[in-house]
Scaffold this motif. Structure first.
Motif, PDB file in Angstrom:
ATOM      1  N   VAL A  22       0.844  -1.197   0.000  1.00 52.45           N
ATOM      2  CA  VAL A  22       0.000   0.000   0.000  1.00 52.45           C
ATOM      3  C   VAL A  22       0.874   1.240   0.000  1.00 52.45           C
ATOM      4  CG1 VAL A  22      -1.784   1.304   1.234  1.00 52.45           C
ATOM      5  CG2 VAL A  22      -1.825  -1.193   1.263  1.00 52.45           C
ATOM      6  N   VAL A  23       0.685   2.112  -1.016  1.00 51.90           N
ATOM      7  CA  VAL A  23       1.357   3.403  -1.073  1.00 51.90           C
ATOM      8  C   VAL A  23       0.412   4.421  -0.435  1.00 51.90           C
ATOM      9  CG1 VAL A  23       2.197   5.251  -2.578  1.00 51.90           C
ATOM     10  CG2 VAL A  23       2.679   2.862  -3.145  1.00 51.90           C
ATOM     11  N   THR A  24       0.886   5.075   0.633  1.00 46.35           N
ATOM     12  CA  THR A  24       0.077   6.034   1.369  1.00 46.35           C
ATOM     13  C   THR A  24       0.585   7.447   1.109  1.00 46.35           C
ATOM     14  OG1 THR A  24      -0.239   4.369   3.082  1.00 46.35           O
ATOM     15  CG2 THR A  24      -0.791   6.632   3.667  1.00 46.35           C
ATOM     16  N   VAL A  25      -0.366   8.342   0.813  1.00 45.48           N
ATOM     17  CA  VAL A  25      -0.045   9.744   0.534  1.00 45.48           C
ATOM     18  C   VAL A  25      -1.067  10.636   1.239  1.00 45.48           C
ATOM     19  CG1 VAL A  25       1.026   9.256  -1.697  1.00 45.48           C
ATOM     20  CG2 VAL A  25      -1.397   9.778  -1.599  1.00 45.48           C
ATOM     21  N   PRO A  26      -0.723  11.919   1.464  1.00 42.97           N
ATOM     22  CA  PRO A  26      -1.726  12.839   1.987  1.00 42.97           C
ATOM     23  C   PRO A  26      -2.935  12.903   1.044  1.00 42.97           C
ATOM     24  CG  PRO A  26       0.457  13.813   2.095  1.00 42.97           C
ATOM     25  CD  PRO A  26       0.583  12.549   1.289  1.00 42.97           C
ATOM     26  N   ALA A  27      -4.107  13.115   1.607  1.00 38.94           N
ATOM     27  CA  ALA A  27      -5.349  13.058   0.828  1.00 38.94           C
ATOM     28  C   ALA A  27      -5.351  14.011  -0.367  1.00 38.94           C
ATOM     29  CB  ALA A  27      -6.544  13.345   1.730  1.00 38.94           C
ATOM     30  N   ARG A  28      -4.915  15.242  -0.189  1.00 42.87           N
ATOM     31  CA  ARG A  28      -4.940  16.203  -1.312  1.00 42.87           C
ATOM     32  C   ARG A  28      -4.086  15.697  -2.468  1.00 42.87           C
ATOM     33  NH1 ARG A  28      -2.588  22.354  -1.300  1.00 42.87           N
ATOM     34  NH2 ARG A  28      -3.419  22.966  -3.342  1.00 42.87           N
ATOM     35  N   HIS A  29      -2.910  15.241  -2.161  1.00 37.67           N
ATOM     36  CA  HIS A  29      -1.983  14.711  -3.168  1.00 37.67           C
ATOM     37  C   HIS A  29      -2.588  13.472  -3.840  1.00 37.67           C
ATOM     38  CE1 HIS A  29       2.581  13.909  -3.947  1.00 37.67           C
ATOM     39  NE2 HIS A  29       1.881  13.807  -5.049  1.00 37.67           N
ATOM     40  N   GLY A  30      -3.165  12.595  -3.020  1.00 37.09           N
ATOM     41  CA  GLY A  30      -3.742  11.367  -3.548  1.00 37.09           C
ATOM     42  C   GLY A  30      -4.957  11.609  -4.429  1.00 37.09           C
ATOM     43  N   LEU A  31      -5.811  12.551  -4.036  1.00 36.29           N
ATOM     44  CA  LEU A  31      -6.995  12.841  -4.855  1.00 36.29           C
ATOM     45  C   LEU A  31      -6.609  13.405  -6.209  1.00 36.29           C
ATOM     46  CD1 LEU A  31      -9.364  14.251  -2.096  1.00 36.29           C
ATOM     47  CD2 LEU A  31      -9.609  12.076  -3.333  1.00 36.29           C
ATOM     48  N   GLU A  32      -5.587  14.262  -6.233  1.00 36.43           N
ATOM     49  CA  GLU A  32      -5.088  14.777  -7.521  1.00 36.43           C
ATOM     50  C   GLU A  32      -4.564  13.626  -8.377  1.00 36.43           C
ATOM     51  OE1 GLU A  32      -5.172  17.662  -9.027  1.00 36.43           O
ATOM     52  OE2 GLU A  32      -5.924  18.881  -7.382  1.00 36.43           O
ATOM     53  N   ALA A  33      -3.817  12.710  -7.744  1.00 34.48           N
ATOM     54  CA  ALA A  33      -3.268  11.569  -8.483  1.00 34.48           C
ATOM     55  C   ALA A  33      -4.388  10.673  -9.018  1.00 34.48           C
ATOM     56  CB  ALA A  33      -2.308  10.768  -7.605  1.00 34.48           C
ATOM     57  N   VAL A  34      -5.433  10.444  -8.214  1.00 35.76           N
ATOM     58  CA  VAL A  34      -6.563   9.639  -8.680  1.00 35.76           C
ATOM     59  C   VAL A  34      -7.186  10.283  -9.908  1.00 35.76           C
ATOM     60  CG1 VAL A  34      -8.925   8.902  -8.122  1.00 35.76           C
ATOM     61  CG2 VAL A  34      -7.085   8.516  -6.483  1.00 35.76           C
ATOM     62  N   ASP A  35      -7.387  11.610  -9.871  1.00 37.90           N
ATOM     63  CA  ASP A  35      -7.951  12.310 -11.029  1.00 37.90           C
ATOM     64  C   ASP A  35      -7.078  12.131 -12.267  1.00 37.90           C
ATOM     65  OD1 ASP A  35     -10.165  13.201  -9.652  1.00 37.90           O
ATOM     66  OD2 ASP A  35      -9.356  15.210  -9.290  1.00 37.90           O
ATOM     67  N   ILE A  36      -5.773  12.258 -12.087  1.00 36.64           N
ATOM     68  CA  ILE A  36      -4.836  12.097 -13.211  1.00 36.64           C
ATOM     69  C   ILE A  36      -4.915  10.674 -13.761  1.00 36.64           C
ATOM     70  CG2 ILE A  36      -2.363  11.983 -13.782  1.00 36.64           C
ATOM     71  CD1 ILE A  36      -2.084  14.330 -11.641  1.00 36.64           C
ATOM     72  N   LEU A  37      -4.913   9.695 -12.885  1.00 33.04           N
ATOM     73  CA  LEU A  37      -4.960   8.296 -13.315  1.00 33.04           C
ATOM     74  C   LEU A  37      -6.286   7.962 -14.003  1.00 33.04           C
ATOM     75  CD1 LEU A  37      -3.313   6.675 -10.193  1.00 33.04           C
ATOM     76  CD2 LEU A  37      -2.357   6.725 -12.505  1.00 33.04           C
ATOM     77  N   ARG A  38      -7.372   8.518 -13.522  1.00 29.52           N
ATOM     78  CA  ARG A  38      -8.680   8.207 -14.114  1.00 29.52           C
ATOM     79  C   ARG A  38      -8.844   8.850 -15.484  1.00 29.52           C
ATOM     80  NH1 ARG A  38     -13.491   7.943 -10.007  1.00 29.52           N
ATOM     81  NH2 ARG A  38     -14.169   6.404 -11.518  1.00 29.52           N
ATOM     82  N   ARG A  39      -8.079   9.901 -15.771  1.00 32.58           N
ATOM     83  CA  ARG A  39      -8.112  10.512 -17.104  1.00 32.58           C
ATOM     84  C   ARG A  39      -7.251   9.734 -18.099  1.00 32.58           C
ATOM     85  NH1 ARG A  39      -7.381  15.565 -14.180  1.00 32.58           N
ATOM     86  NH2 ARG A  39      -5.209  15.475 -14.846  1.00 32.58           N
ATOM     87  N   GLY A  40      -6.425   8.820 -17.592  1.00 37.07           N
ATOM     88  CA  GLY A  40      -5.517   8.042 -18.422  1.00 37.07           C
ATOM     89  C   GLY A  40      -6.207   6.834 -19.017  1.00 37.07           C
TER      90      GLY A  40
END
Length: 131
Positions: A22-40
């Protein structure tokens, strides 16, 4: 369908999410990453956990990722999973699914996550510098 891969010898192959690290990140950083990944590409992001307080996100990645994880601002933890399939219940007490396991139950490709976290950090720095 598998996630896209980047040639990185430190990146383990994509495997089912059972027994993932499990890669753990702060929520703000992680939510941005989720958005980026979901656009891919389709299936670019696997199951994602969030903690009860909403402070962190946890991306499930293939077992063995923790041994080579080196992304600043994040940690990667070995779960020592038993190889059993993920249940609808989150595997970590006090957490819930942001993105629950789907039919394929693929973990997020660590190389793709590494890129998304880097892009997310740049976006957050740019947004914060505009204030």
């Amino acid at each position: 369908m598998e996630t896209s891969r980047i040639n990185d010898p430190r990146t383990p192959p994509i495997t089912p999410a059972a027994g993932c690290d499990v890669v753990t990140v702060p929520a703000r950083h992680g939510l941005e990453a989720v958005d980026i990944l979901r656009r891919g590409p389709a299936d670019a992001v696997g199951p994602v956990l969030h903690d009860g307080g909403g402070d962190t996100l946890g991306f499930l990645v293939p077992p063995g990722t923790a041994a080579a994880w080196d992304v600043p601002g994040s940690t990667c933890t070995e779960t020592g999973g038993s190889g059993q399939a993920l249940a609808p219940e989150p595997p970590v007490a006090g957490s819930d699914w942001l993105l629950p396991p789907g039919e394929a139950d693929l973990a997020t490709d660590p190389a793709v996550l590494r890129e998304a976290l880097g892009e997310a950090a740049r976006m957050i720095r740019a947004a914060d510098s505009c204030r």
